[in-house]
Structure formats: structure tokens, C-alpha cells
Design an enzyme around this catalytic site. Structure first.
Site, PDB file in Angstrom:
ATOM      1  N   SER A  52      -6.624  -9.526  -9.311  1.00  0.00           N
ATOM      2  CA  SER A  52      -6.624  -9.502 -10.779  1.00  0.00           C
ATOM      3  C   SER A  52      -5.977  -8.198 -11.260  1.00  0.00           C
ATOM      4  O   SER A  52      -5.988  -7.901 -12.442  1.00  0.00           O
ATOM      5  CB  SER A  52      -8.057  -9.609 -11.306  1.00  0.00           C
ATOM      6  OG  SER A  52      -8.821  -8.560 -10.759  1.00  0.00           O
ATOM      7  N   HIS A  63      -0.787   4.645   0.881  1.00  0.00           N
ATOM      8  CA  HIS A  63      -1.652   3.887   1.795  1.00  0.00           C
ATOM      9  C   HIS A  63      -1.226   2.414   1.815  1.00  0.00           C
ATOM     10  O   HIS A  63      -1.202   1.770   2.846  1.00  0.00           O
ATOM     11  CB  HIS A  63      -3.118   4.050   1.372  1.00  0.00           C
ATOM     12  CG  HIS A  63      -3.383   3.833  -0.099  1.00  0.00           C
ATOM     13  ND1 HIS A  63      -2.611   4.403  -1.087  1.00  0.00           N
ATOM     14  CD2 HIS A  63      -4.303   3.074  -0.748  1.00  0.00           C
ATOM     15  CE1 HIS A  63      -3.070   4.030  -2.273  1.00  0.00           C
ATOM     16  NE2 HIS A  63      -4.084   3.219  -2.098  1.00  0.00           N
ATOM     17  N   ASP A 116      -7.979  -4.895  -0.100  1.00  0.00           N
ATOM     18  CA  ASP A 116      -9.139  -4.135  -0.543  1.00  0.00           C
ATOM     19  C   ASP A 116      -8.826  -2.671  -0.275  1.00  0.00           C
ATOM     20  O   ASP A 116      -8.424  -2.312   0.835  1.00  0.00           O
ATOM     21  CB  ASP A 116     -10.424  -4.582   0.167  1.00  0.00           C
ATOM     22  CG  ASP A 116     -11.614  -4.198  -0.688  1.00  0.00           C
ATOM     23  OD1 ASP A 116     -11.715  -4.697  -1.821  1.00  0.00           O
ATOM     24  OD2 ASP A 116     -12.419  -3.352  -0.262  1.00  0.00           O
TER      25      ASP A 116
HETATM   26  P1  IMP Z   1     -10.231  -2.868  -5.051  1.00  0.00           P
HETATM   27  O1  IMP Z   1      -9.285  -2.802  -3.912  1.00  0.00           O
HETATM   28  O2  IMP Z   1      -9.773  -3.805  -6.108  1.00  0.00           O
HETATM   29  O3  IMP Z   1     -11.652  -3.087  -4.630  1.00  0.00           O
HETATM   30  O4  IMP Z   1     -10.233  -1.511  -5.843  1.00  0.00           O
HETATM   31  C1  IMP Z   1     -10.162  -0.256  -5.332  1.00  0.00           C
HETATM   32  C2  IMP Z   1     -10.094   0.739  -6.466  1.00  0.00           C
HETATM   33  O5  IMP Z   1      -9.570   1.924  -5.890  1.00  0.00           O
HETATM   34  C3  IMP Z   1      -9.138   0.352  -7.589  1.00  0.00           C
HETATM   35  O6  IMP Z   1      -9.774  -0.301  -8.639  1.00  0.00           O
HETATM   36  C4  IMP Z   1      -8.609   1.714  -8.050  1.00  0.00           C
HETATM   37  O7  IMP Z   1      -9.497   2.272  -8.970  1.00  0.00           O
HETATM   38  C5  IMP Z   1      -8.642   2.510  -6.758  1.00  0.00           C
HETATM   39  N1  IMP Z   1      -7.325   2.479  -6.109  1.00  0.00           N
HETATM   40  C6  IMP Z   1      -6.921   1.745  -5.038  1.00  0.00           C
HETATM   41  N2  IMP Z   1      -5.631   1.989  -4.732  1.00  0.00           N
HETATM   42  C7  IMP Z   1      -5.211   2.872  -5.648  1.00  0.00           C
HETATM   43  C8  IMP Z   1      -3.953   3.483  -5.884  1.00  0.00           C
HETATM   44  O8  IMP Z   1      -2.926   3.259  -5.201  1.00  0.00           O
HETATM   45  N3  IMP Z   1      -3.908   4.339  -6.902  1.00  0.00           N
HETATM   46  C9  IMP Z   1      -4.995   4.625  -7.691  1.00  0.00           C
HETATM   47  N4  IMP Z   1      -6.179   4.083  -7.523  1.00  0.00           N
HETATM   48  C10 IMP Z   1      -6.291   3.190  -6.506  1.00  0.00           C
END
Ligand code: IMP
Length: 188
Positions: free
Chosen positions: A12, A167, A69
Site C-alpha cells: 500500500s 537496503h 518487509d
Molecule cells: P513495512 O515494510 O511496510 O512494514 O514498513 C517499514 C517502515 O520502515 C516504513 O513504513 C517506513 O517508515 C520505514 N522504512 C522502510 N524502508 C524505508 C526507506 O527506504 N526509507 C525510509 N523509511 C523506510
């Protein structure tokens, strides 16, 4: 030429899709977007969360797909926010993180990309070490403005070449190598 494939990215988060599609295009893979919020299990393991999300997404959409993730792990906070990065960003945000981090500022971003189809579930990891800045700088999304990658003076929000070293680019590079080999070996 792009390898036109029947591969989908389910998320999303449109920022993530933008980065994923650009990185994969540079690796000759085309990807389509399914904008959908997937439920996340509670776990300390990003891999368990990613694999469950990918299996659920495959059950729902019945197409070969990848999901991601990701998380920010801060050493002096014993890895917090880690698997809870998304929730913590929505609740206390970058200001909250800056208030929590004191002298020792080392942190690591992780990206886990999970591929899922009818037969295979496979996960690829990328990590990026760095430090939490003293203040929020630049643009970007999520924690970009407070994360300074090792060997850089700027936050990820202050660079326009994030996709060259992030990453996410590391996990996607590993995935793309495996994926292109798999397509070739199965004659696709
Ligand atoms: P998920 O992978 O959707 O569970 O979210 C991981 C959270 O880590 C995201 O909502 C961001 O707040 C943060 N995040 C992950 N990758 C990045 C990035 O490349 N830049 C900035 N924040 C990140």
C-alpha cells in the site's frame, strides 16, 4: 530491453513501489503494482512477517508476486523499532525517534523481499548500516530524513541517488539474479 514478465509488487506504499520499479527496471525486470494493504502478523522476525504476507497475497491475487518487509533497527534501543517501524513512524514519527536516541546513534535498515508463486516462497535480504542524525534533514519518505548511511555526510532524504546503495536495492539485486536464472531455466 526490459524482461517483460508477469510479476507483481503488492503493497500500500507507493514510495516503495516507485523505488522497487526503478531498481528492477535497471536490472531489466518489469513489475506491475497491486496497491493493497496486507495484514501483518506480530513477530520479531522480519522474515516470518514477509513470508506470511507473501503467502497471503498469493492466496488473494493468484499471481507470481513479490512483497517487501522493511525496518529500521537502532543499536542503542536494542533493535527498536525493527519489525514495528511502520507503526512507530505513524505514532511517534521522526521527532519521537530523535528524542529517544542519545549518544550512540548506530542503526541498520533491513529490506526483505519475498517472492511467492504456486510452488516457491523465497526471501532475499539487503541491509544498510548508518547512523541516526541529530536533526531531520532533506525530503524523502519515512525515516529517510533522519538516517545517514555509512560513508555519507548526508541523510537519505538529502540524496537523489538512494536507489544506488539502499537496503532495498541490495535485496532486489539478489532477487533479480535468482529470478532471471529461474525464468531462463524454466524457459520463460
Ligand atoms: P513495512 O515494510 O511496510 O512494514 O514498513 C517499514 C517502515 O520502515 C516504513 O513504513 C517506513 O517508515 C520505514 N522504512 C522502510 N524502508 C524505508 C526507506 O527506504 N526509507 C525510509 N523509511 C523506510
Amino acid at each position: 530491453m526490459l524482461k517483460s514478465s508477469n510479476l507483481y509488487f503488492v503493497s500500500s506504499n507507493s514510495h516503495k513501489f516507485e523505488e522497487v520499479s526503478q531498481i528492477l527496471a535497471s536490472l531489466k525486470i518489469e513489475i506491475k503494482f497491486i496497491n493493497s494493504e496486507l495484514e501483518e502478523i506480530q513477530s520479531n522476525s522480519l522474515k516470518d512477517i514477509a513470508e506470511r504476507k507473501a503467502k497471503d497475497a498469493f492466496k488473494k491475487f493468484k499471481k507470481p508476486l513479490i512483497i517487501e518487509d522493511a525496518g529500521l533497527f537502532i543499536d542503542s534501543l536494542n533493535g527498536f523499532p525493527g519489525p514495528y517501524s511502520s507503526y512507530v513512524f505513524k505514532t511517534i514519527g521522526n521527532k519521537g525517534i530523535l528524542n529517544l536516541v542519545k549518544t550512540k546513534r548506530d542503526a541498520t535498515f533491513f529490506s526483505l523481499i519475498t517472492y511467492c508463486d504456486k510452488k516457491i516462497t523465497k526471501t532475499f535480504e539487503g541491509k544498510l548500516k548508518g547512523k541516526i542524525s541529530f536533526s531531520s534533514k532533506g525530503n524523502g519518505w519515512g525515516y529517510d530524513p533522519i538516517f545517514i548511511p555509512s560513508n555519507s555526510k548526508n541523510t537519505m532524504g538529502q540524496t537523489n541517488i538512494k536507489n544506488n546503495f539502499s537496503h532495498r536495492s541490495k535485496s532486489l539485486k539478489k532477487f533479480s539474479k535468482w529470478y532471471l536464472d529461474m525464468l531462463e531455466s524454466t524457459g520463460q
